[in-house]
Design a protein around this motif. Structure first.
Motif, PDB file in Angstrom:
ATOM      1  N   TYR A   1       0.876  -1.359   0.050  1.00  0.00           N
ATOM      2  CA  TYR A   1       0.099   0.168   0.100  1.00  0.00           C
ATOM      3  C   TYR A   1       0.780   1.120  -0.115  1.00  0.00           C
ATOM      4  CZ  TYR A   1      -4.285  -2.831   0.826  1.00  0.00           C
ATOM      5  OH  TYR A   1      -5.096  -3.679   0.588  1.00  0.00           O
ATOM      6  N   TYR A   2       0.825   1.971  -1.007  1.00  0.00           N
ATOM      7  CA  TYR A   2       1.318   3.442  -1.195  1.00  0.00           C
ATOM      8  C   TYR A   2       0.634   4.502  -0.890  1.00  0.00           C
ATOM      9  CZ  TYR A   2       4.737   0.577  -3.914  1.00  0.00           C
ATOM     10  OH  TYR A   2       5.475  -0.403  -4.539  1.00  0.00           O
ATOM     11  N   CYS A   3       1.200   5.297  -0.029  1.00  0.00           N
ATOM     12  CA  CYS A   3       0.481   6.690   0.101  1.00  0.00           C
ATOM     13  C   CYS A   3       1.208   7.649  -1.000  1.00  0.00           C
ATOM     14  CB  CYS A   3       0.403   7.288   1.396  1.00  0.00           C
ATOM     15  SG  CYS A   3       1.987   7.836   2.288  1.00  0.00           S
TER      16      CYS A   3
ATOM     17  N   PHE B   1      -0.617  11.475  -9.845  1.00  0.00           N
ATOM     18  CA  PHE B   1       0.245  11.175  -8.516  1.00  0.00           C
ATOM     19  C   PHE B   1       1.747  11.711  -8.802  1.00  0.00           C
ATOM     20  CE2 PHE B   1      -3.460   8.817  -7.365  1.00  0.00           C
ATOM     21  CZ  PHE B   1      -3.822   7.942  -8.617  1.00  0.00           C
ATOM     22  N   ASP B   2       2.118  12.814  -8.204  1.00  0.00           N
ATOM     23  CA  ASP B   2       3.546  13.165  -8.364  1.00  0.00           C
ATOM     24  C   ASP B   2       4.411  12.780  -7.152  1.00  0.00           C
ATOM     25  OD1 ASP B   2       4.008  16.447  -7.081  1.00  0.00           O
ATOM     26  OD2 ASP B   2       2.509  14.945  -6.339  1.00  0.00           O
ATOM     27  N   LEU B   3       4.031  12.415  -6.338  1.00  0.00           N
ATOM     28  CA  LEU B   3       4.820  11.842  -5.202  1.00  0.00           C
ATOM     29  C   LEU B   3       4.543  10.654  -4.584  1.00  0.00           C
ATOM     30  CD1 LEU B   3       7.827  12.962  -4.114  1.00  0.00           C
ATOM     31  CD2 LEU B   3       6.411  13.786  -2.256  1.00  0.00           C
ATOM     32  N   TRP B   4       5.384   9.684  -4.370  1.00  0.00           N
ATOM     33  CA  TRP B   4       4.836   8.528  -3.750  1.00  0.00           C
ATOM     34  C   TRP B   4       5.894   8.030  -2.423  1.00  0.00           C
ATOM     35  CZ3 TRP B   4       2.012   4.468  -6.601  1.00  0.00           C
ATOM     36  CH2 TRP B   4       1.472   5.134  -7.979  1.00  0.00           C
ATOM     37  N   GLY B   5       5.082   7.578  -1.448  1.00  0.00           N
ATOM     38  CA  GLY B   5       5.702   6.860  -0.433  1.00  0.00           C
ATOM     39  C   GLY B   5       6.510   5.509  -0.732  1.00  0.00           C
TER      40      GLY B   5
END
Lengths: 123, 109
Positions: free
Chosen positions: A95-97, A110-114
């Motif tokens: 699961y990615y925020c 979605f420009d930035l991912w955890g």
């Protein structure tokens, strides 16, 4: 530099609720320029959007998951959370925020991912 | 739901050569198309948005093109670090109904 860090239980039993939290550092989730959200990826498979939320509380859900998901934001703690109810083995995934930026007000990407957190559903 | 289909599923290219990845939408998404790179064991990273705008810090050898239903990601002068799975994603709908392609795995010969 803004960073996203997911926190989750690692292992959840079938039929239980999966709680996830994303802590945001280096920036504020109260910014009017961004939405915040969750994307998941089952092992060895592709990407699936789950839900997105604005700091004001405006939220949107994937139709396939809407009945089991709640997304929320806590601006005082600069974090947002996801609860996925009645989980099954099919909910096993990383699961990615994510942070969403816009090209115009109705188009967000979605420009930035955890880094992601693996959650396994198993008894 | 807008279905995104990528081709090929796997692409093998020699270092220094060009790689061309395709993405097709089941209906027009205008230019509301993004590309992401996912290296082994890592989270996805935004490469391209608006079909052709490179994200911050993305090398110029990555080029996106297309509009409507047909899109292309071209990686010129392939480098070993480009080994990854590449996903396209549409963000045309409001309320949002974001969907991804199934991915193209890029192998380095």
């Amino acid at each position: 530099q803004l960073q996203l860090q997911e926190a989750g239980p690692g292992l959840v039993k079938p039929s239980e609720t999966l709680p996830l939290t994303c802590v945001v550092s280096g920036g504020s989730i109260s910014s009017s320029d961004y939405y915040w959200g969750w994307v998941r990826q089952p092992p060895g498979k592709g990407l699936e959007w789950i839900a997105s939320i604005y700091y004001s509380g405006s939220s949107y859900y994937s139709p396939s998951l809407k009945s089991r998901v709640t997304i929320s934001a806590d601006t005082s703690k600069n974090r947002f959370s996801l609860n996925l109810r009645s989980v099954t083995a099919e909910d096993t995934a990383v699961y990615y925020c994510v942070r969403l930026a816009y090209t115009d007000w109705s188009h967000w990407y979605f420009d930035l991912w955890g880094r992601g957190t693996l959650v396994t559903v198993s008894s | 739901e807008i279905v995104m289909t990528q081709s090929p599923d796997t692409l093998s290219v020699s270092p220094g050569e060009r790689a061309t990845l395709s993405c097709r939408a089941s209906q027009s998404v205008s230019s509301n198309l993004a590309w992401y790179q996912q290296r082994p064991g890592q989270a996805p990273r935004l490469l391209i948005y608006g079909a052709s705008t490179r994200a911050t810090g993305i090398p110029a050898r990555f080029r996106g093109s297309g509009s409507g239903t047909e899109f292309t990601l071209t990686i010129s002068s392939l480098q070993s670090e480009d080994l990854a799975i590449y996903y396209c994603q549409q963000y045309n709908n409001w309320p949002p109904r974001y969907t991804f392609g199934q991915g193209t795995k890029l192998e380095i010969k």
